[in-house]
Motif scaffolding. Structure first.
Motif, mmCIF file in Angstrom:
data_model
loop_
_atom_site.group_PDB
_atom_site.id
_atom_site.type_symbol
_atom_site.label_atom_id
_atom_site.label_comp_id
_atom_site.label_asym_id
_atom_site.label_seq_id
_atom_site.Cartn_x
_atom_site.Cartn_y
_atom_site.Cartn_z
ATOM 1 N N GLY A 1 1.197 70.052 -31.082
ATOM 2 C CA GLY A 1 1.850 68.547 -31.255
ATOM 3 C C GLY A 1 0.946 67.384 -31.969
ATOM 4 N N MET A 2 -0.647 67.749 -31.681
ATOM 5 C CA MET A 2 -1.408 66.823 -32.175
ATOM 6 C C MET A 2 -2.085 67.316 -33.743
ATOM 7 S SD MET A 2 -4.830 64.705 -30.650
ATOM 8 C CE MET A 2 -5.857 66.316 -30.842
ATOM 9 N N GLN A 3 -1.425 66.644 -34.779
ATOM 10 C CA GLN A 3 -1.744 66.899 -35.948
ATOM 11 C C GLN A 3 -2.642 66.080 -36.746
ATOM 12 O OE1 GLN A 3 2.036 68.245 -37.978
ATOM 13 N NE2 GLN A 3 2.966 68.653 -35.891
ATOM 14 N N LYS A 4 -3.755 66.430 -36.725
ATOM 15 C CA LYS A 4 -4.958 65.231 -37.335
ATOM 16 C C LYS A 4 -6.230 66.157 -37.549
ATOM 17 C CE LYS A 4 -4.728 62.266 -34.010
ATOM 18 N NZ LYS A 4 -5.218 61.077 -33.245
ATOM 19 N N CYS A 5 -6.913 65.507 -38.276
ATOM 20 C CA CYS A 5 -8.497 66.081 -38.673
ATOM 21 C C CYS A 5 -9.145 65.025 -38.939
ATOM 22 C CB CYS A 5 -8.333 67.136 -39.973
ATOM 23 S SG CYS A 5 -10.065 67.956 -40.188
ATOM 24 N N ARG A 6 -10.172 64.963 -38.170
ATOM 25 C CA ARG A 6 -11.164 63.909 -38.358
ATOM 26 C C ARG A 6 -12.569 64.178 -38.934
ATOM 27 N NH1 ARG A 6 -9.906 61.721 -32.711
ATOM 28 N NH2 ARG A 6 -8.152 60.301 -32.900
ATOM 29 N N GLY A 7 -12.203 65.150 -39.791
ATOM 30 C CA GLY A 7 -13.595 65.682 -40.614
ATOM 31 C C GLY A 7 -13.991 67.080 -40.372
ATOM 32 N N ILE A 8 -15.158 67.113 -41.316
ATOM 33 C CA ILE A 8 -15.920 68.639 -41.438
ATOM 34 C C ILE A 8 -17.379 68.155 -41.080
ATOM 35 C CG2 ILE A 8 -13.876 69.646 -42.635
ATOM 36 C CD1 ILE A 8 -15.464 69.044 -45.173
ATOM 37 N N THR A 9 -18.230 69.147 -41.205
ATOM 38 C CA THR A 9 -19.633 69.060 -41.145
ATOM 39 C C THR A 9 -20.117 70.238 -42.514
ATOM 40 O OG1 THR A 9 -19.749 68.401 -38.812
ATOM 41 C CG2 THR A 9 -21.772 69.108 -39.871
ATOM 42 N N HIS A 10 -21.334 69.335 -43.130
ATOM 43 C CA HIS A 10 -21.955 70.506 -43.859
ATOM 44 C C HIS A 10 -23.172 70.775 -43.518
ATOM 45 C CE1 HIS A 10 -24.482 70.160 -47.928
ATOM 46 N NE2 HIS A 10 -23.908 71.598 -47.831
ATOM 47 N N TRP A 11 -23.782 71.950 -43.688
ATOM 48 C CA TRP A 11 -25.168 72.423 -43.275
ATOM 49 C C TRP A 11 -25.573 73.344 -44.465
ATOM 50 C CZ3 TRP A 11 -26.232 77.677 -42.215
ATOM 51 C CH2 TRP A 11 -27.844 77.943 -41.724
ATOM 52 N N GLN A 12 -27.119 73.083 -44.881
ATOM 53 C CA GLN A 12 -27.677 73.830 -45.777
ATOM 54 C C GLN A 12 -28.804 74.698 -45.257
ATOM 55 O OE1 GLN A 12 -27.259 72.880 -49.298
ATOM 56 N NE2 GLN A 12 -28.199 74.703 -49.763
ATOM 57 N N ASP A 13 -28.566 76.183 -45.566
ATOM 58 C CA ASP A 13 -29.341 77.181 -44.756
ATOM 59 C C ASP A 13 -30.701 77.209 -45.714
ATOM 60 O OD1 ASP A 13 -30.343 79.216 -43.889
ATOM 61 O OD2 ASP A 13 -28.965 80.705 -44.136
ATOM 62 N N ARG A 14 -31.823 76.622 -45.183
ATOM 63 C CA ARG A 14 -33.057 76.626 -45.934
ATOM 64 C C ARG A 14 -33.891 77.997 -46.045
ATOM 65 N NH1 ARG A 14 -33.119 71.495 -46.901
ATOM 66 N NH2 ARG A 14 -31.917 69.932 -45.589
ATOM 67 N N ARG A 15 -33.323 78.865 -45.433
ATOM 68 C CA ARG A 15 -34.192 79.984 -45.521
ATOM 69 C C ARG A 15 -33.310 80.875 -46.603
ATOM 70 N NH1 ARG A 15 -33.543 82.582 -39.542
ATOM 71 N NH2 ARG A 15 -34.709 80.785 -38.139
ATOM 72 N N ALA A 16 -32.044 80.606 -47.029
ATOM 73 C CA ALA A 16 -31.299 81.393 -47.974
ATOM 74 C C ALA A 16 -31.974 81.055 -49.520
ATOM 75 C CB ALA A 16 -29.919 81.005 -48.189
#
Length: 648
Positions: free
Chosen positions: A117-132
């Motif tokens: 019923g609720m169709q929305k997206c308020r964003g995503i998040t980014h992460w950098q793996d500093r061990r990789a």
């Protein structure tokens, strides 16, 4: 009352580090997590913004149908520039990576989420793996929450799932009880990343049942997806210090208190800040007497462990749906004694502004507990007092009475006054009633999820707010008439069954027979507040009703800039500008940060009920907003992403 845990004795060790490294933290993590909605770019400024023109327009293919029932659809994404791609999250949670200069599609990821019923997206998040290793698959990751309450990790460069995270890139998060219907619990807003921990909130459907699902926050290892910790805003253990604020045994019978908005993160302090909501149900609490902490609060948790560092409750025993609806702003705020304090600023549906030292929870302005009106409902016991920040301006009217009514004509005004006299009314925190109570601010605010934006040079915060009161009526269940379905709209009455409660709740706007608000305009406003001087710098109506009028009188006789209720938030830039959509007149506007004067505006395909973003690509500054409208407001709808840049 502010509660400081023993853990915070260690916070002082981090205080200097936090002040010195805030800029570095902002560079190291997704700047969306600071809540400030500020861009340091100044190529577009007050002198040349009039030359701004459309650079490109992209359509996701997800325009809502014209007649929407039993659903709420809103394109509210705040796009993210990640690994050279502008990543957009659609209403169905598809991720589309665009060329930031041309708007051309590069890749698409479809989580194939269930339709709810609720169709929305308020964003995503980014992460950098500093061990990789540099360039390794999934060294740079995007985290996405879904409508089936899952957390997905993707390679930020390719959009492919990170196979080593959970099961083939997916962690299916656990609920504490079965759903009544698909989508009763969803992950609607962007997750937060603290160090190597991903923190996920939830949207729990309002007013469906007293024994609602838990609004617990869950945290996972950013590499493996393993569960790291959980935190429930409704305390489940008798040993929890907050359990004493609930009538014995009542916490176990209730849910929600969830974090449906965005969280803020201070990497240097290892803290994540949770804006929590009201417990179930929203308008009657006779079966959960007490203050009901940690709900309706800001809760600071240690990101690595989930332990409570400090918390403050904005609404005791919330029976008003006055959630903590917006992401906190994490800023460095000068104090009268010359110190610069790492601050947390929280806007609320109430229109009150609270400021804290975000390391310790110490209020940065006095907070007074003031007496408020009491409930007339059997079994209910409203909180005798509520907290008010002393010396801070308010963002919305704090009361309503029949003497405050307004109308386009004397007859319209007279009818509005008669209508208002039939309800209970008064100051903020006047409780719901069987008679019907006029809420001002309304149940939706005041400020809502878009929150405020902050300029670090002038210390000005800019906040949009809605100004139309609502009427909340508690109807004894035996007298209530409930339909098989429920339209979700702001222009009519909405009835909520609230299974297990003695009352059915009706919520409706205070409107005249002409369909216009009975309250004086502006019906939405944009307010600039100097947080150092603690005063309003300017305030202007937000939006024009001209396109909504059956007739258009001459502008010399009638100013249509009365404000239109809406949704979304502002973007502030170093160019001295405030960009905001928000309104139902389908405009994107640029205001002068110093004066509040409109310097530029452009018509969008639909209402821009989102938060604009700005970035630089190819040596040019862009301003981008998703413009899809909002079905609850019955606005024009679309599936557009629109970018602007200066005309050469």
């Amino acid at each position: 009352m502010n509660i400081l845990s023993p853990m915070c004795r260690r916070c002082g060790l981090f205080l200097l580090l936090a002040v010195l490294s805030l800029a570095a933290g902002a560079a190291d993590t997704d700047t969306h997590q600071l809540g400030t909605k500020y861009s340091p770019l100044a190529q577009i400024n007050t002198q040349n913004v009039a030359r701004l023109q459309k650079a490109w327009e992209f359509h996701t293919g997800e325009a809502p149908p014209k007649d929407v029932k039993d659903a709420l659809i809103a394109f509210e994404d705040q796009p993210s520039l990640i690994e050279g791609n502008l990543v957009v999250c659609t209403t169905s949670r598809r991720l589309i990576a665009l060329d930031p200069q041309t708007g051309k599609q590069r890749w698409v990821f479809d989580p194939k989420s269930q339709k709810v019923g609720m169709q929305k997206c308020r964003g995503i998040t980014h992460w950098q793996d500093r061990r990789a290793e540099a360039g390794a698959a999934c060294a740079s990751r995007i985290f996405l929450g879904t409508t089936d309450y899952s957390l997905i990790a993707l390679d930020a460069r390719t959009g492919r799932r990170c196979e080593g995270f959970g099961e083939q890139g997916v962690v299916k998060m656990q609920m504490d009880k079965p759903e009544l219907f698909r989508g009763e619990v969803v992950a609607a807003s962007n997750p937060a990343v603290v160090g190597d921990v991903v923190v996920v909130g939830s949207a729990v459907a309002d007013n469906q049942r007293v024994a609602a699902p838990s609004g617990r926050v869950q945290a996972f290892d950013a590499r493996s997806g393993a569960l790291r910790w959980r935190f429930d805003p409704v305390p489940r253990e008798a040993s929890d210090p907050a359990s004493g604020s609930w009538a014995p045994g009542s916490a176990a019978q209730h849910g929600a208190g969830n974090v449906w908005s965005s969280m803020a993160v201070d990497q240097a302090l290892d803290m994540v800040y949770l804006p929590t909501t009201s417990p179930s149900g929203d308008f009657y609490g006779g079966d959960r007497l007490g203050d009901n902490r940690y709900t309706s609060s800001i809760v600071a948790l240690q990101g690595s462990t989930g332990k409570v560092v400090w918390h403050f409750q904005f609404v005791h025993h919330n029976i008003f749906d006055y959630d903590t609806p917006s992401e906190p702003l994490l800023i460095d705020l000068p104090q009268p004694d010359g110190r610069v304090v790492p601050a947390l600023v929280q806007n609320n549906k109430t229109g009150l502004i609270f400021m804290f030292n975000r390391a310790t929870g110490e209020p940065l302005q006095p907070i007074a507990e003031r007496s408020v009106p009491q409930s007339t409902m059997s079994g209910e016991k409203a909180a005798p007092t509520q907290p008010f920040p002393v010396g801070m301006p308010t963002l919305t009217p704090q009361s309503f009475s029949p003497e405050d009514v307004w109308g386009f004509t004397p007859i319209d005004k007279w009818l509005c006054k008669r209508k208002a006299q039939g309800y209970r009314y008064g100051t903020i925190f006047t409780p719901p009633s069987e008679q019907g109570t006029i809420f001002s601010p309304s149940v939706g605010g005041g400020p809502n999820w878009g929150g405020g934006a902050y300029d670090p040079a002038s210390h000005i915060m800019v906040v949009p707010s809605n100004r139309v009161p609502t009427i909340v009526t508690l109807i004894p269940r035996a007298k209530a008439k409930l339909g098989a379905s429920q339209a979700i709209e702001s222009g009519g009455a909405m009835n909520f069954a609230v299974a297990g409660a003695p009352y059915v709740t009706r919520v409706e706007p205070l409107l005249s027979v002409l369909g216009a608000p009975c309250s004086a305009p502006p019906w939405a406003a944009l307010t600039a507040v100097d947080l150092v001087k603690r005063k309003i710098v300017w305030e202007v109506p937000l939006g024009s009703i001209e396109a909504m009028m059956p007739m258009k009188p001459p502008k010399s006789l009638f100013d249509a800039n009365l404000g239109t209720p809406g949704a979304g938030g502002p973007l502030l830039t170093a160019g001295g500008l405030v960009f905001i959509g928000y309104t139902l007149d389908n405009q994107l506007r640029a205001f002068d940060l110093k004066t509040g004067k409109v310097l530029w505006q452009s018509e969008l395909p639909a209402a821009g009920t989102a938060v604009p973003v700005s970035y630089e690509a190819g040596g040019e500054q862009y301003v981008v907003i998703t413009a899809g409208g909002h079905t609850m407001y019955r606005s024009k709808t679309s599936d557009a992403v629109v970018a602007y840049k200066l005309k050469r």
